[in-house]
Design a protein around this motif. Structure first.
Motif, PDB file in Angstrom:
ATOM      1  N   THR A  39       0.830  -1.215   0.000  1.00 57.54           N
ATOM      2  CA  THR A  39       0.000   0.000   0.000  1.00 57.54           C
ATOM      3  C   THR A  39       0.856   1.252   0.000  1.00 57.54           C
ATOM      4  O   THR A  39       0.513   2.251  -0.632  1.00 57.54           O
ATOM      5  CB  THR A  39      -0.943  -0.003   1.214  1.00 57.54           C
TER       6      THR A  39
ATOM      7  N   ASN B 242      -6.633  -4.511   2.907  1.00 58.34           N
ATOM      8  CA  ASN B 242      -5.491  -3.992   2.150  1.00 58.34           C
ATOM      9  C   ASN B 242      -5.463  -4.557   0.739  1.00 58.34           C
ATOM     10  O   ASN B 242      -5.118  -3.856  -0.221  1.00 58.34           O
ATOM     11  CB  ASN B 242      -4.186  -4.312   2.876  1.00 58.34           C
ATOM     12  N   THR B 243      -5.838  -5.827   0.592  1.00 62.82           N
ATOM     13  CA  THR B 243      -5.917  -6.435  -0.740  1.00 62.82           C
ATOM     14  C   THR B 243      -6.994  -5.754  -1.571  1.00 62.82           C
ATOM     15  O   THR B 243      -6.793  -5.452  -2.753  1.00 62.82           O
ATOM     16  CB  THR B 243      -6.209  -7.944  -0.628  1.00 62.82           C
TER      17      THR B 243
ATOM     18  N   GLN C 253      -5.466  -7.887   6.100  1.00 64.24           N
ATOM     19  CA  GLN C 253      -5.064  -8.323   4.764  1.00 64.24           C
ATOM     20  C   GLN C 253      -6.218  -8.249   3.786  1.00 64.24           C
ATOM     21  O   GLN C 253      -6.041  -7.865   2.622  1.00 64.24           O
ATOM     22  CB  GLN C 253      -4.514  -9.752   4.812  1.00 64.24           C
ATOM     23  N   VAL C 254      -7.419  -8.586   4.239  1.00 63.03           N
ATOM     24  CA  VAL C 254      -8.592  -8.548   3.368  1.00 63.03           C
ATOM     25  C   VAL C 254      -8.812  -7.135   2.842  1.00 63.03           C
ATOM     26  O   VAL C 254      -9.002  -6.915   1.643  1.00 63.03           O
ATOM     27  CB  VAL C 254      -9.850  -9.037   4.123  1.00 63.03           C
TER      28      VAL C 254
ATOM     29  N   ARG D 123     -15.695  -8.643   5.549  1.00 67.20           N
ATOM     30  CA  ARG D 123     -15.077  -7.479   4.907  1.00 67.20           C
ATOM     31  C   ARG D 123     -15.087  -6.245   5.811  1.00 67.20           C
ATOM     32  O   ARG D 123     -15.200  -5.120   5.359  1.00 67.20           O
ATOM     33  CB  ARG D 123     -15.785  -7.160   3.579  1.00 67.20           C
TER      34      ARG D 123
ATOM     35  N   LEU E 266      -5.752  -2.439  -2.812  1.00 69.59           N
ATOM     36  CA  LEU E 266      -4.829  -2.598  -3.937  1.00 69.59           C
ATOM     37  C   LEU E 266      -5.551  -2.971  -5.222  1.00 69.59           C
ATOM     38  O   LEU E 266      -5.060  -2.703  -6.322  1.00 69.59           O
ATOM     39  CB  LEU E 266      -3.782  -3.661  -3.599  1.00 69.59           C
ATOM     40  N   GLU E 267      -6.709  -3.588  -5.094  1.00 71.47           N
ATOM     41  CA  GLU E 267      -7.506  -3.965  -6.270  1.00 71.47           C
ATOM     42  C   GLU E 267      -8.412  -2.839  -6.738  1.00 71.47           C
ATOM     43  O   GLU E 267      -9.214  -3.023  -7.656  1.00 71.47           O
ATOM     44  CB  GLU E 267      -8.339  -5.205  -5.946  1.00 71.47           C
TER      45      GLU E 267
END
Length: 363
Positions: free
Chosen positions: A134, A163-164, A160-161, A229, A167-168
């Motif tokens: 990030t 942050n991923t 992680q959920v 989420r 990034l998407e």
């Protein structure tokens, strides 16, 4: 933040001294015994060691940040047995001896390694090496926000959920419980980062379809089952350890607490708990200050404080030790109040006239 610096050579020691000058809070420089007498005198505390492995093992749980001037491979091998949890591990940084690069190695967000890397590199003219996805892409991660605002992320798996998702290219919605103490502070801080938060009152809103969200709320209001989420950010307790001379009036103690909180961008109302030595349990000014703030104050026996001083290698005052029997009240008492979980020092032992204050964020 209590910081330990390590170097293995004369050149590394010189850089460690420069880095120490740029660190805020308590600093201890660790050097090999063979360098004793070879290093230019420094204003910082120096601990000499025989084996790096031994002193690194002790430092990993004793300090909030470890800054190492040596090869990255050495550091990785030294800390590998002790790395456990990104929510509790200290920040670990590595600098090459020439001071060209500073690497954020461990606990980039929650532990503050990324921010510390940037600050120290700016101070010595090094290039910061930060590999957190990030940060590399210029995005503000929820756990980075948590670190800046002294919030505890729950559950860890949701970091992680989200942050991923970030990034998407997915949007993350921020919510703040409006009845949370200092809700306005959190809203203002998010707004300063161009993050618009939605206020809610009462029950936590249900998660929308495909919605990713961060909810700032009190620990007592967390649901029994985590929503999908969703990352919850819970305020950490701010503990104020206080030492004072006999007969100090309430007004001077409150002034010291106000100045101390101001140094970390907070108000005395942010303090959740006060702590001191049992020697001060009948100190009228201290008791009155706790009552005015509406906060509990806990007193710890000197032998308990002494054990904490030993465990964390806290610096002691000879005068205080001769006066009350233990040489560090504020930091030791704050750590005692934090309990087994421990804490990260927001403000090390600081003197305000005849009152000494240390501020610690409970982990």
């Amino acid at each position: 933040m209590r910081t330990a610096l390590f170097a293995l050579t004369v050149g590394g020691a010189a850089l460690a001294d420069r880095l120490a000058c740029a660190v805020e809070g308590g600093v201890t420089v660790h050097l090999p015994e063979r360098l004793r007498g070879s290093v230019v005198s420094t204003e910082h505390d120096i601990v000499y060691f025989e084996r790096l492995a031994d002193v690194m093992r002790e430092a990993f749980t004793r300090y909030d940040a470890l800054v190492c001037v040596m090869a990255t491979g050495i550091v990785v091998r030294m800390i590998a047995p002790y790395v456990e949890n990104k929510l509790y591990d200290p920040a670990v940084l590595v600098f090459d001896e020439a001071g060209r690069h500073g690497i954020s190695l461990l606990s980039g967000h929650i532990g503050g390694a990324n921010e510390l890397t940037r600050n120290l590199c700016a101070a010595v003219g090094a290039d910061p090496v930060i590999t957190t996805a990030t940060d590399v892409t210029g995005m503000l991660a929820p756990d980075a926000i948590a670190a800046r605002l002294a919030l505890r992320p729950v559950p860890k798996s949701a970091i992680q959920v989200l942050n991923t998702a970030l990034l998407e290219g997915k949007e993350i919605a921020y919510y703040i419980a409006s009845d949370l103490p200092h809700a306005a502070f959190y809203e203002a801080q998010l707004r300063a980062e161009d993050v618009q938060a939605r206020l809610f009152r009462g029950a936590i809103p249900p998660v929308g379809a495909d919605e990713y969200r961060v909810i700032i709320t009190a620990a007592d209001d967390l649901p029994q089952e985590n929503a999908p989420r969703t990352l919850y950010l819970v305020p950490r307790r701010l503990i104020a350890g206080v030492g004072c001379r006999a007969g100090i009036p309430e007004a001077k103690i409150l002034r010291a607490l106000t100045e101390a909180c101001g140094m970390i961008g907070r108000e005395p109302s942010d303090i959740d708990l006060l702590a001191s030595t049992t020697v001060k349990r009948d100190e009228a000014g201290l008791l009155a200050a706790a009552e005015t703030l509406g906060r509990e104050i806990r007193f710890f026996p000197n032998e308990v404080l002494a054990a904490m001083i030993e465990q964390y290698g806290l610096k002691e005052s000879d005068f205080v030790r001769q006066t009350i029997g233990v040489g560090n009240v504020s930091e030791a008492a704050a750590l005692c109040a934090a309990g087994k979980a421990g804490g990260r020092m927001a403000l090390g032992k600081t003197s305000f006239g005849k009152v000494t204050v240390a501020l610690l964020w409970e982990k």
